[in-house]
Motif scaffolding. Structure first.
Motif, PDB file in Angstrom:
ATOM      1  N   ASN A  46      14.426 -55.719 -26.663  1.00 20.95           N
ATOM      2  CA  ASN A  46      13.520 -54.757 -26.017  1.00 20.95           C
ATOM      3  C   ASN A  46      13.578 -53.399 -26.706  1.00 20.95           C
ATOM      4  O   ASN A  46      12.566 -52.701 -26.840  1.00 20.95           O
ATOM      5  CB  ASN A  46      13.881 -54.600 -24.542  1.00 20.95           C
ATOM      6  CG  ASN A  46      13.524 -55.832 -23.733  1.00 20.95           C
ATOM      7  OD1 ASN A  46      12.703 -56.646 -24.158  1.00 20.95           O
ATOM      8  ND2 ASN A  46      14.133 -55.978 -22.563  1.00 20.95           N
ATOM      9  N   ASN A  47      14.767 -53.036 -27.162  1.00 19.07           N
ATOM     10  CA  ASN A  47      14.943 -51.731 -27.825  1.00 19.07           C
ATOM     11  C   ASN A  47      14.546 -51.758 -29.302  1.00 19.07           C
ATOM     12  O   ASN A  47      14.419 -50.701 -29.927  1.00 19.07           O
ATOM     13  CB  ASN A  47      16.398 -51.269 -27.697  1.00 19.07           C
ATOM     14  CG  ASN A  47      16.785 -50.975 -26.259  1.00 19.07           C
ATOM     15  OD1 ASN A  47      15.945 -50.585 -25.454  1.00 19.07           O
ATOM     16  ND2 ASN A  47      18.064 -51.162 -25.931  1.00 19.07           N
ATOM     17  N   ASN A  48      14.379 -52.970 -29.829  1.00 21.68           N
ATOM     18  CA  ASN A  48      14.026 -53.119 -31.252  1.00 21.68           C
ATOM     19  C   ASN A  48      12.878 -54.125 -31.404  1.00 21.68           C
ATOM     20  O   ASN A  48      13.063 -55.236 -31.910  1.00 21.68           O
ATOM     21  CB  ASN A  48      15.243 -53.586 -32.054  1.00 21.68           C
ATOM     22  CG  ASN A  48      16.390 -52.601 -32.003  1.00 21.68           C
ATOM     23  OD1 ASN A  48      16.453 -51.662 -32.783  1.00 21.68           O
ATOM     24  ND2 ASN A  48      17.312 -52.816 -31.060  1.00 21.68           N
ATOM     25  N   PRO A  49      11.694 -53.748 -30.941  1.00 27.50           N
ATOM     26  CA  PRO A  49      10.561 -54.690 -30.942  1.00 27.50           C
ATOM     27  C   PRO A  49      10.166 -55.195 -32.329  1.00 27.50           C
ATOM     28  O   PRO A  49       9.525 -56.243 -32.442  1.00 27.50           O
ATOM     29  CB  PRO A  49       9.421 -53.881 -30.305  1.00 27.50           C
ATOM     30  CG  PRO A  49       9.827 -52.441 -30.456  1.00 27.50           C
ATOM     31  CD  PRO A  49      11.325 -52.431 -30.397  1.00 27.50           C
ATOM     32  N   ASP A  50      10.556 -54.480 -33.375  1.00 22.83           N
ATOM     33  CA  ASP A  50      10.217 -54.934 -34.733  1.00 22.83           C
ATOM     34  C   ASP A  50      10.920 -56.240 -35.082  1.00 22.83           C
ATOM     35  O   ASP A  50      10.517 -56.949 -36.004  1.00 22.83           O
ATOM     36  CB  ASP A  50      10.600 -53.868 -35.766  1.00 22.83           C
ATOM     37  CG  ASP A  50       9.693 -52.645 -35.700  1.00 22.83           C
ATOM     38  OD1 ASP A  50       8.634 -52.745 -35.046  1.00 22.83           O
ATOM     39  OD2 ASP A  50      10.049 -51.612 -36.283  1.00 22.83           O
ATOM     40  N   PHE A  51      11.986 -56.559 -34.349  1.00 26.74           N
ATOM     41  CA  PHE A  51      12.758 -57.767 -34.630  1.00 26.74           C
ATOM     42  C   PHE A  51      12.364 -58.924 -33.704  1.00 26.74           C
ATOM     43  O   PHE A  51      13.104 -59.892 -33.555  1.00 26.74           O
ATOM     44  CB  PHE A  51      14.258 -57.485 -34.487  1.00 26.74           C
ATOM     45  CG  PHE A  51      14.773 -56.419 -35.410  1.00 26.74           C
ATOM     46  CD1 PHE A  51      14.240 -56.275 -36.692  1.00 26.74           C
ATOM     47  CD2 PHE A  51      15.775 -55.543 -35.012  1.00 26.74           C
ATOM     48  CE1 PHE A  51      14.703 -55.292 -37.556  1.00 26.74           C
ATOM     49  CE2 PHE A  51      16.239 -54.556 -35.868  1.00 26.74           C
ATOM     50  CZ  PHE A  51      15.703 -54.423 -37.143  1.00 26.74           C
ATOM     51  N   PHE A  52      11.189 -58.814 -33.089  1.00 22.27           N
ATOM     52  CA  PHE A  52      10.735 -59.873 -32.168  1.00 22.27           C
ATOM     53  C   PHE A  52      10.610 -61.211 -32.893  1.00 22.27           C
ATOM     54  O   PHE A  52      10.148 -61.275 -34.036  1.00 22.27           O
ATOM     55  CB  PHE A  52       9.372 -59.507 -31.576  1.00 22.27           C
ATOM     56  CG  PHE A  52       8.745 -60.621 -30.767  1.00 22.27           C
ATOM     57  CD1 PHE A  52       9.170 -60.885 -29.473  1.00 22.27           C
ATOM     58  CD2 PHE A  52       7.739 -61.424 -31.309  1.00 22.27           C
ATOM     59  CE1 PHE A  52       8.605 -61.917 -28.736  1.00 22.27           C
ATOM     60  CE2 PHE A  52       7.174 -62.454 -30.583  1.00 22.27           C
ATOM     61  CZ  PHE A  52       7.608 -62.697 -29.288  1.00 22.27           C
ATOM     62  N   ASP A  53      11.045 -62.266 -32.238  1.00 18.94           N
ATOM     63  CA  ASP A  53      10.936 -63.630 -32.778  1.00 18.94           C
ATOM     64  C   ASP A  53      10.461 -64.542 -31.648  1.00 18.94           C
ATOM     65  O   ASP A  53      11.130 -64.652 -30.621  1.00 18.94           O
ATOM     66  CB  ASP A  53      12.287 -64.107 -33.298  1.00 18.94           C
ATOM     67  CG  ASP A  53      12.209 -65.476 -33.967  1.00 18.94           C
ATOM     68  OD1 ASP A  53      11.218 -66.193 -33.725  1.00 18.94           O
ATOM     69  OD2 ASP A  53      13.137 -65.840 -34.703  1.00 18.94           O
ATOM     70  N   PRO A  54       9.289 -65.180 -31.808  1.00 11.94           N
ATOM     71  CA  PRO A  54       8.772 -66.041 -30.726  1.00 11.94           C
ATOM     72  C   PRO A  54       9.693 -67.212 -30.404  1.00 11.94           C
ATOM     73  O   PRO A  54       9.548 -67.839 -29.352  1.00 11.94           O
ATOM     74  CB  PRO A  54       7.424 -66.531 -31.281  1.00 11.94           C
ATOM     75  CG  PRO A  54       7.531 -66.369 -32.762  1.00 11.94           C
ATOM     76  CD  PRO A  54       8.407 -65.182 -32.982  1.00 11.94           C
TER      77      PRO A  54
END
Length: 667
Positions: A46-54
């Motif tokens: 949540n604090n690092n949305p750039d690291f989102f992985d589906p």
């Protein structure tokens, strides 16, 4: 360690714990510790949305809302299985296999047949990309978001896996979870679910994936499909699937002969009741992929696999009455109306009696106590009468002589089981049934128009055949019951949009007797347009692959009817697609026009499908078996000896794939 590295490490650790618990049934961490790590990962993401992985473990909780499930074409068709009910059936199946393969040593993989919802899951670079329901075998619904909530399905694979492949199996609901769900419903005064299979299937189509995540669904996967898979047999495939992280059932067994197959069947016919989920039979597959390729497929099923169905559960109940239904083709189906009874997880009130012969054979009478079972665990049918409980005043059943809907005298053609109402254009159920078939998903797929609305349109005299749909206006539809402005507009727009439906679907939609979806595709591909098909004679039709005399006569009879021809002419005038639109291959030629090829064996420069496409791209026809009409047999490695013998006997040219390449490039 960077934030990204921390996130990745947590994901990998949680994936391992998930696999140990849900696949291996061997917890390696407490629930509290698992939840703590999952919460930590969720906060970091949540604090690092750039690291989102589906495919992160945090995505399994769902939350995605899907209002309309997208229809996706399967890369490889999902076939159904032929059923067998006796060991004699299996012996006959093996004879058919040996007739094609010759005297070869056969091994079989025996697997339990799970009663769930079929699914096909695609992986790319080890990550779950898409999950699609079986649908009609050619295409299904994209349920990826819902599938990701099932914890036994890996989001990220382990080991050495191909870049792209699909795996197939069943979404199931174990008994314990099903009973818990029902108990919760009973406690709040709601109606419990009927059976695990239907509940599992319905769960896949819930719009909120968060709701799906609350259901204790499981997934058993048993068939890998793709190019260049790193194994040569079905049994090796199951072992490999486990190594990659899939829950491939361990009950599967390799059988060296049919005697060992029978041992497997006998064991599980008794011990299946000890399993935590529903099974209704055993699936037997030829183990070698090379043999599977050689055997190929019929129009509906693989020749290399068959399902042995366990004996169905039976119950007895009273036959209260017999009613008669009229189908869209005029076929009359007698229906038994029963005293309601619980059978295989559902309440049964009606059962098919099939036809007059079946009623006479079983001597079924109103008031009888009858034995009921589910044919193939799906359709209830009466199998016998308890004569010891027959009432003294019982009278034999007299089959009706006139249509129950329009009172027209029934006819029965020689050699056919059913009686028919010949009032094709005046019998209301036939009119409604044909239009309902025309608008259905596999046919014209008209959105905004359902079966009940069709009945209303017919009852109000707005349509008399399916061509009338294209004259409908919003003003005509608005006065109908439960019809608002928006729904009337959607209906008219849906009808107009159906003009884009391709010829093969239109041909199926016409409702020609015996012309199902597969036959319609073959006829469309062969004749290219409706006019060529309309002019075909019986002999022309019979020469089309898998078209027999019965289908040929039905097609001719359809086009001999002047009313049908007038309706088709009207549909053409509205812009309906009555011509096959094929993708133009710039390299296509006609050099093999009039030539028939049979492909047999394993090839190094082509896949079998690519080889068949190359034949068709150059005007040739691909035959399924060798006959006097075969011009060439393209022989690969390990060509079936029976095919080789037959080709030599008929003096048919046997060529290699290199010979074929040379033929293609010859001027």
């Amino acid at each position: 360690m960077t934030v990204f590295q921390t996130i990745q490490a947590l994901r990998e650790e949680l994936n391992v714990h998930n696999h140990n618990y849900y696949v291996l049934d061997n917890a390696t961490i407490s629930d509290y510790d698992f939840d703590s790590k999952l919460k930590q990962l969720q906060e970091l993401e949540n604090n690092n949305p750039d690291f989102f992985d589906p495919n992160s473990p945090t995505q399994r909780v769902g939350g995605t809302i899907t209002k309309n499930f997208q229809t996706i074409a399967h890369d490889y068709r999902m076939y159904s299985l032929d059923n067998s009910y006796s060991k004699d059936d299996l012996l006959e199946w093996e004879k058919r296999i040996q007739k094609v393969l010759g005297d070869v040593s056969l091994e079989y993989t025996c697997e339990l047949k799970y009663d769930g919802a079929s699914i096909s899951i695609t992986y790319e670079n080890g990550k779950l990309k898409r999950a699609v329901t079986r649908g009609d075998g050619y295409q299904g619904d994209d349920v990826t978001n819902n599938i990701k909530t099932i914890k036994s399905i890996p989001l990220q694979l382990k080991g050495n896996y191909p870049e792209n492949f699909a795996i197939r199996g069943e979404i199931i609901l174990p008994f314990a979870g099903f009973e818990k769900m029902n108990q919760e419903l009973i406690e709040i005064g709601e109606t419990p679910y009927s059976n695990p299979r239907n509940t599992a299937s319905g769960s896949l189509k819930l719009q909120d994936s968060a709701e799906v995540s609350k259901r204790p669904l499981d997934c058993l996967l048993y068939f890998l499909i793709g190019n260049n898979l790193p194994f040569a047999t079905q049994f090796e495939g199951l072992e490999t699937a486990r190594n990659w992280g899939f829950k491939a059932p361990k009950e599967a067994k390799l059988a060296r002969n049919l005697d060992q197959v029978f041992e497997f069947i006998n064991y599980w016919d008794t011990h299946r009741h000890d399993l935590p989920y529903e099974t209704d039979g055993v699936v037997i597959k030829v183990n070698s992929f090379q043999h599977q390729e050689e055997l190929g497929y019929t129009a509906k099923s693989p020749r290399w696999a068959i399902a042995y169905k366990f004996k169905s559960e039976q119950v007895s109940t009273r036959l209260n009455s017999i009613s008669y239904q009229v189908g869209r083709t005029g076929a009359i189906t007698p229906v038994a109306n029963l005293e309601p009874i619980q059978l295989a997880g559902t309440v049964v009130k009606r059962a098919s009696l099939h036809n007059a012969d079946q009623i006479e054979k079983l001597d079924i009478r109103i008031g009888d106590t009858v034995f009921v079972e589910k044919g193939g665990e799906i359709i209830p049918k009466i199998i016998a009468v308890d004569l010891s409980k027959r009432p003294a005043n019982s009278e034999p059943t007299l089959y009706i002589t006139h249509c129950p809907e329009c009172q027209t005298a029934l006819v029965r053609n020689e050699g056919e089981a059913n009686h028919y109402c010949p009032n094709f254009y005046g019998c209301p159920p036939q009119i409604i049934g044909r239009i309902q078939h025309f608008i259905s998903r596999k046919a014209m797929d008209i959105e905004g128009l359902g079966g009940e609305t069709v009945a209303l349109l017919v009852a109000n005299g707005l349509v008399h055949n399916y061509a009338d749909l294209y004259d409908l206006t919003v003003e005509q539809i608005l006065p109908l019951e439960r019809m608002a402005q928006k729904s009337a507009e959607n209906l008219v727009n849906g009808v107009q949009n159906s003009k884009k439906i391709p010829f093969e679907s239109v041909l199926f939609a016409l409702g020609i007797r015996f012309v199902g979806e597969t036959v319609a595709k073959k006829l469309a591909k062969h004749y290219k347009n409706i006019e060529a098909l309309r002019q075909a004679n019986a002999m022309d039709l019979i020469l089309v692959d898998e078209i027999g005399e019965r289908i040929a006569n039905s097609v001719i009879e359809f086009f001999e009817n002047q009313e049908n021809c007038l309706i088709i002419d009207r549909l053409k005038s509205y812009g309906i697609q009555f011509e096959l639109i094929e993708t133009i291959n710039p390299d296509a030629t006609t050099k093999f026009l009039g030539k028939t090829f049979v492909v047999s064996g394993v090839f190094s420069k082509f896949s079998r499908e690519d080889l068949k496409k190359a034949i068709e791209d150059n005007g040739g026809k691909v035959g399924s078996s060798i006959s006097a009409k075969t011009d060439y047999v393209i022989a690969g490695d390990n060509m079936g000896p029976s095919k080789l013998e037959k080709a030599n006997k008929l003096s048919i040219a046997i060529i290699t794939e290199d010979d074929f390449i040379q033929l293609v490039h010859e001027a």
